[in-house]
Scaffold this motif. Sequence first.
Motif: not given
Ligand code: SF4
Length: 257
Positions: A31-32, A26, A29, A70-71, A19-22
Amino acid sequence: MRNSNISWTKSTWNPWIGCRKVSKACKFCYMHRILEKGGANPNTVIKSTVSFNAPLKWEKGRKIFTCSMSDFFIEEADEWREEAWKVIKQTRQHTYLILTKRPERIKENLPIDWNSENYPHVWIGVTVEDQESVGRIHYLDEFGCSVKWVSFEPLLGEVYLTGKELSIIDWAVIGGESGNRKGKYQFRKSELSWFMSLMYQFEKEDTPYFFKQFGTWYHYNQFKLKDWKGEKQCENFPKSFEIRQYPKTNYYGKKAH
Ligand code: SF4
């Protein structure tokens, strides 16, 4: 993943990962943090071949946090989302909790036969971390859904909700940020008064809420909470911090009226 350590869900399901940070939320995050540690690029979104159909194999109904890595509404997944909706539709024994920071994309990416009768087991929510991001709640008013929810985690500022915003929200999760003490993925402090202000607003409206955690700051600093996310309560704390409610639902996850 069959079992999750996220306290408001039973399982997680990731039909795609990355996923990209928005958003400000985030910044750290998890996940990152996890993918970078494993040597992968967290900004690249990939379809999961291993777990895409996993919910079809889970016979017993469970709460499933969908896209914890992810999103669900990210652009890169547009070509796979229809297939994911099919898995969701076929497995009404589960309750799918979808949370997004891209709420402007929800309505256009719902399945063609979307309504709360066909998908009573899908709860759609948005993240709100501060007053600036409160506008995301209004996107939930663009479509019908059995449970509309908001995650106020990581809470990064005091949030005041209008009557209209409160009327949209069926359920709320409230929590502080967890993370590392040093390095790239740390944590920010949420003030107790920010948590309490939200709880007060929901209590006044009789809206169920789930207080998830104080955040890692309270583990290392004030109160020295035992676990690193600050989930365990302190003795003699206001009882509001022990509240872990869910919306009243029927068998299929639809909100009972
Ligand atoms: S997974 Fe969620 S918190 Fe992580 S970068 Fe994507 S939108 Fe942001």
